[in-house]
Scaffold this motif. Structure first.
Motif, PDB file in Angstrom:
ATOM      1  N   SER A 319       0.828  -1.207   0.000  1.00  9.73           N
ATOM      2  CA  SER A 319       0.000   0.000   0.000  1.00  9.73           C
ATOM      3  C   SER A 319       0.858   1.250   0.000  1.00  9.73           C
ATOM      4  N   TYR A 320       1.981   1.183   0.710  1.00  8.70           N
ATOM      5  CA  TYR A 320       2.836   2.366   0.827  1.00  8.70           C
ATOM      6  C   TYR A 320       3.456   2.765  -0.513  1.00  8.70           C
ATOM      7  N   ARG A 321       3.755   1.803  -1.351  1.00 11.70           N
ATOM      8  CA  ARG A 321       4.327   2.140  -2.659  1.00 11.70           C
ATOM      9  C   ARG A 321       3.306   2.919  -3.496  1.00 11.70           C
ATOM     10  N   SER A 322       2.035   2.522  -3.381  1.00  7.69           N
ATOM     11  CA  SER A 322       0.994   3.245  -4.103  1.00  7.69           C
ATOM     12  C   SER A 322       0.823   4.658  -3.552  1.00  7.69           C
ATOM     13  N   LEU A 323       0.883   4.809  -2.221  1.00  5.25           N
ATOM     14  CA  LEU A 323       0.764   6.136  -1.615  1.00  5.25           C
ATOM     15  C   LEU A 323       1.942   7.028  -2.000  1.00  5.25           C
ATOM     16  N   ILE A 324       3.141   6.448  -2.008  1.00  2.00           N
ATOM     17  CA  ILE A 324       4.333   7.214  -2.392  1.00  2.00           C
ATOM     18  C   ILE A 324       4.205   7.693  -3.839  1.00  2.00           C
ATOM     19  N   ALA A 325       3.779   6.783  -4.728  1.00  2.00           N
ATOM     20  CA  ALA A 325       3.611   7.142  -6.140  1.00  2.00           C
ATOM     21  C   ALA A 325       2.528   8.217  -6.304  1.00  2.00           C
ATOM     22  N   TYR A 326       1.465   8.087  -5.525  1.00  2.00           N
ATOM     23  CA  TYR A 326       0.354   9.039  -5.612  1.00  2.00           C
ATOM     24  C   TYR A 326       0.820  10.450  -5.251  1.00  2.00           C
ATOM     25  N   TYR A 327       1.540  10.571  -4.127  1.00  2.00           N
ATOM     26  CA  TYR A 327       1.974  11.894  -3.685  1.00  2.00           C
ATOM     27  C   TYR A 327       3.189  12.413  -4.460  1.00  2.00           C
ATOM     28  N   LYS A 328       3.960  11.503  -5.028  1.00  2.00           N
ATOM     29  CA  LYS A 328       5.058  11.932  -5.894  1.00  2.00           C
ATOM     30  C   LYS A 328       4.494  12.582  -7.155  1.00  2.00           C
ATOM     31  N   LYS A 329       3.429  11.993  -7.679  1.00  2.00           N
ATOM     32  CA  LYS A 329       2.789  12.532  -8.875  1.00  2.00           C
ATOM     33  C   LYS A 329       2.230  13.923  -8.604  1.00  2.00           C
ATOM     34  N   ARG A 330       1.793  14.165  -7.361  1.00  2.00           N
ATOM     35  CA  ARG A 330       1.228  15.465  -6.992  1.00  2.00           C
ATOM     36  C   ARG A 330       2.269  16.401  -6.397  1.00  2.00           C
ATOM     37  N   GLN A 331       3.538  15.963  -6.397  1.00  2.00           N
ATOM     38  CA  GLN A 331       4.667  16.770  -5.905  1.00  2.00           C
ATOM     39  C   GLN A 331       4.467  17.216  -4.456  1.00  2.00           C
ATOM     40  N   ASP A 332       3.827  16.338  -3.671  1.00  2.00           N
ATOM     41  CA  ASP A 332       3.650  16.600  -2.237  1.00  2.00           C
ATOM     42  C   ASP A 332       4.775  15.894  -1.493  1.00  2.00           C
ATOM     43  N   GLU A 333       5.888  16.599  -1.305  1.00  2.00           N
ATOM     44  CA  GLU A 333       7.081  15.970  -0.738  1.00  2.00           C
ATOM     45  C   GLU A 333       6.891  15.577   0.718  1.00  2.00           C
ATOM     46  N   LYS A 334       6.079  16.337   1.455  1.00  2.00           N
ATOM     47  CA  LYS A 334       5.861  16.028   2.872  1.00  2.00           C
ATOM     48  C   LYS A 334       5.175  14.675   3.044  1.00  2.00           C
ATOM     49  N   GLU A 335       4.089  14.457   2.303  1.00  2.00           N
ATOM     50  CA  GLU A 335       3.376  13.182   2.379  1.00  2.00           C
ATOM     51  C   GLU A 335       4.226  12.044   1.811  1.00  2.00           C
ATOM     52  N   GLN A 336       4.921  12.336   0.743  1.00  2.00           N
ATOM     53  CA  GLN A 336       5.786  11.332   0.122  1.00  2.00           C
ATOM     54  C   GLN A 336       6.862  10.867   1.095  1.00  2.00           C
ATOM     55  N   LEU A 337       7.447  11.817   1.821  1.00  2.00           N
ATOM     56  CA  LEU A 337       8.487  11.478   2.803  1.00  2.00           C
ATOM     57  C   LEU A 337       7.916  10.656   3.952  1.00  2.00           C
ATOM     58  N   TYR A 338       6.707  11.039   4.402  1.00  2.75           N
ATOM     59  CA  TYR A 338       6.082  10.306   5.513  1.00  2.75           C
ATOM     60  C   TYR A 338       5.856   8.842   5.158  1.00  2.75           C
ATOM     61  N   TYR A 339       5.274   8.599   3.968  1.00  4.92           N
ATOM     62  CA  TYR A 339       4.960   7.225   3.597  1.00  4.92           C
ATOM     63  C   TYR A 339       6.209   6.432   3.215  1.00  4.92           C
ATOM     64  N   THR A 340       7.228   7.126   2.766  1.00  2.52           N
ATOM     65  CA  THR A 340       8.506   6.445   2.523  1.00  2.52           C
ATOM     66  C   THR A 340       9.098   5.966   3.835  1.00  2.52           C
ATOM     67  N   ASP A 341       9.046   6.837   4.837  1.00  4.40           N
ATOM     68  CA  ASP A 341       9.557   6.464   6.164  1.00  4.40           C
ATOM     69  C   ASP A 341       8.753   5.309   6.746  1.00  4.40           C
ATOM     70  N   GLN A 342       7.428   5.335   6.548  1.00  2.00           N
ATOM     71  CA  GLN A 342       6.574   4.243   7.038  1.00  2.00           C
ATOM     72  C   GLN A 342       6.929   2.923   6.377  1.00  2.00           C
ATOM     73  N   LEU A 343       7.163   2.966   5.062  1.00  2.00           N
ATOM     74  CA  LEU A 343       7.512   1.742   4.339  1.00  2.00           C
ATOM     75  C   LEU A 343       8.834   1.165   4.843  1.00  2.00           C
ATOM     76  N   LEU A 344       9.789   2.032   5.121  1.00  2.00           N
ATOM     77  CA  LEU A 344      11.071   1.566   5.655  1.00  2.00           C
ATOM     78  C   LEU A 344      10.884   0.895   7.013  1.00  2.00           C
ATOM     79  N   ARG A 345      10.025   1.474   7.850  1.00  2.00           N
ATOM     80  CA  ARG A 345       9.762   0.890   9.172  1.00  2.00           C
ATOM     81  C   ARG A 345       9.092  -0.473   9.043  1.00  2.00           C
ATOM     82  N   VAL A 346       8.121  -0.556   8.143  1.00  7.97           N
ATOM     83  CA  VAL A 346       7.419  -1.833   7.934  1.00  7.97           C
ATOM     84  C   VAL A 346       8.388  -2.893   7.442  1.00  7.97           C
TER      85      VAL A 346
END
Length: 570
Positions: A319-346
């Motif tokens: 799910s996190y890869r889809s969220l990262i791609a979604y916010y990357k497409k919208r250039q929302d770096e804050k959300e993209q960073l959050y979900y990237t960090d979450q994926l690393l933790r998982v």
């Protein structure tokens, strides 16, 4: 009033008191009848359960006390309270000295760790303990129940073929028992064991891409649970499997129907693991239908589950890869960073589970298998004396060999660690730990004295200011900064440091990070990947290889032993 009349009156009073006490002290069976038909986690049962436990305590009846604590686990909803009573169950079971109760108590605690906390490491340990005592009993149901739960762990690890073998044993046992059992409660337990094993087999076949077998077993499960209110949860699991299979076959409308039908039941039973998987697939279905808003909402539900329970199956973590791609497409770096960090933790949590469990399942369960074999042979000692003695000797020899190998490894690690700590105490800077120069074995290029002196100063500055930590540094790059050519610099390093430039650079970096690990406790908290990047080494594997080559001990072992050393445990 005569003396005989007074005595009669007094005895009558005593008899009345005794009879009243007998009436207010119900039997164990009477107490259990008041709550045994209530649903799991129903707190209405707890007053009767507490009375049952107190009665067992007063009578020092440890067998009944173990049963009472087991009931307390079943009817308490709070996971931490369940865990507390599970420990009490184990303690009472040991006092009863009955292997069946001890094994069942360990199994119960393992199930809590698995279902309520999704702590596979801790659950695995409890299952192995349960197996150790179960093999000393004739309780085949208990043994097969443990086999089933060990199969679940193997399936999670990805050992689907091995897990199928265990689930086949469970299915064969429960199916045969259910057909011949006349007691309704026992037949229900056998049927539920059969259905749960069937569900797990569908999962294994699906992951092995054996779709025909998965579909066939799924049809059996759906048929067996149709219009069966007592198996509503088991049916929900089969509906979930159906939804996933439809999704894999690109039949998204059917997948949506079955997944939505399964989700409320699974959420009601608080099975957050499979709920997260369902939300993941729902999110993907909405994305494929072009509804990004709904898809992202489903993926965020997966994240919410992870934040509450700190666990996801690898399947749902996508799910996190889809969220990262979604916010990357919208250039929302804050959300993209959050979900990237979450994926690393998982992923870190999944990696820890896999590295721990793979070793534990092999070592502990295989040794437990030897114990079972030994016990079975001991039961037939009058018939197969010679064979028993031989197997015992071989088993003991194997166990002693494993213990010896383990101790040798631990001793070797301690020795290597002590030698490294001593070396670190004798040098102040990373470059002081470099090998001493040796006479070149090839044709030597004579460098002008003026150039040698200039390079000595530049190398000293390079080392003192830790410029060797820069990633991607090469002899050509450094020669350009020193305003000399790579051949001269390489020759100078070889003559003055005794090694080629690449080894010189790697040694500096490894010695630097080793000093940091030894002197700064904060560095012990970093991952191996982070440490490799800190000292300029891009590849985690290269870093780990060179760390062991330079220091004689793996970086993970050094971190573990240094942490113990700092706590005073070593």
């Amino acid at each position: 009033m005569s003396g005989r009349t007074v005595l009669t009156f007094f005895l009558s009073i005593i008899g009345t008191i005794l009879l009243s006490q007998m009436k207010v002290s119900p039997s164990y069976a009477e107490l259990r009848k008041k709550y045994e038909n209530l649903e799991k986690d129903d707190r209405a049962a707890l007053p009767y359960v507490k009375t049952f436990i107190q009665k067992a305590k007063n009578e020092n009846n440890f067998e009944k006390l173990s049963l009472g604590y087991k009931d307390a686990v079943f009817f308490n909803k709070d996971a931490q309270v369940k865990l507390f009573y599970a420990d009490s169950t184990i303690a009472a079971a040991f006092k009863s000295k009955k292997n069946e109760l001890i094994s069942d108590a360990f199994l119960g605690k393992g199930i809590i760790y698995y279902f309520n906390f999704r702590k596979f490491q801790l659950a695995s340990d409890e299952y192995v303990k349960a197996h150790k005592y179960a093999v000393k009993t004739n309780d085949e149901y208990l043994q097969k129940k443990i086999i089933y739960h060990l199969g679940v762990v193997k399936s999670y690890l990805g050992y689907y073929s091995k897990a199928l073998q265990l689930f086949n044993q469970s299915i064969e046992f429960n199916e045969n028992k259910a057909e011949n059992e006349t007691n309704a409660n026992l037949r229900f337990n056998y049927c539920r064991g059969y259905l749960n094993s069937l569900h797990q087999m569908v999962i294994c076949h699906r992951n092995l891409n054996q779709n025909t077998k998965a579909d066939s077993l799924l049809d059996v499960g759906l048929s067996a649970t149709k219009n069966k209110s007592e198996f509503i949860l088991e049916r929900a699991y089969f509906l979930k499997c159906a939804g996933i299979i439809y999704y894999k076959n690109n039949q998204y409308s059917d997948a949506l129907y079955y997944l939505k039908k399964a989700l409320p039941v699974i959420e009601q039973k608080n099975d957050f693991t499979w709920a997260a998987v369902i939300h993941f697939y729902l999110g993907n279905i909405y994305l494929r239908h072009g509804d990004d808003r709904k898809g992202v909402m489903e993926f965020k539900k997966v994240d919410s589950i992870y934040n509450r329970h700190q666990f996801l199956l690898p399947e749902a973590s996508e799910s996190y890869r889809s969220l990262i791609a979604y916010y990357k497409k919208r250039q929302d770096e804050k959300e993209q960073l959050y979900y990237t960090d979450q994926l690393l933790r998982v992923n870190e949590g999944i990696r820890k589970d896999f590295s721990y469990l793979a070793e534990k399942i092999y070592e502990d369960f295989e040794i437990a298998g030897l114990v079972k074999e030994k016990y079975q042979l001991e039961k037939s000692i009058n018939i197969q004396k010679v064979s028993i003695v031989l197997v015992c000797i071989l088993s003991l020899g194997l166990i002693l060999f494993l213990i010896r190998k383990y101790r040798q490894r631990e001793q070797n690690l301690k020795q290597k660690y002590a030698e490294l700590i001593l070396r670190l105490q004798t040098v102040q800077k990373p470059e002081e730990a470099l090998p001493q120069p040796q006479a070149p074995v090839r044709n030597k290029v004579e460098l002008p004295g003026e150039l040698v002196e200039r390079l000595k100063k530049k190398i000293q500055h390079f080392e003192d200011h830790h410029q060797f930590l820069e990633a991607g540094l090469t002899v050509a790059k450094l020669a350009g900064r020193f305003r000399t050519n790579p051949t001269y610099l390489s020759e100078f390093i070889h003559d003055c440091k005794g090694v080629h430039f690449s080894i010189y650079l790697m040694n500096l970096r490894i010695n630097y990070i080793t000093h940091k690990l030894n002197s700064d406790p904060d560095y012990l908290k970093f991952t191996v990947k982070a440490l490799s990047e800190m000292c300029g080494i891009a590849s985690r594997n290269n870093f780990a290889t060179h760390f062991k080559s330079v220091n004689g001990i793996a970086v993970s072992d050094f971190i573990k032993m240094k942490s113990k050393d700092n706590r005073g445990d070593l």
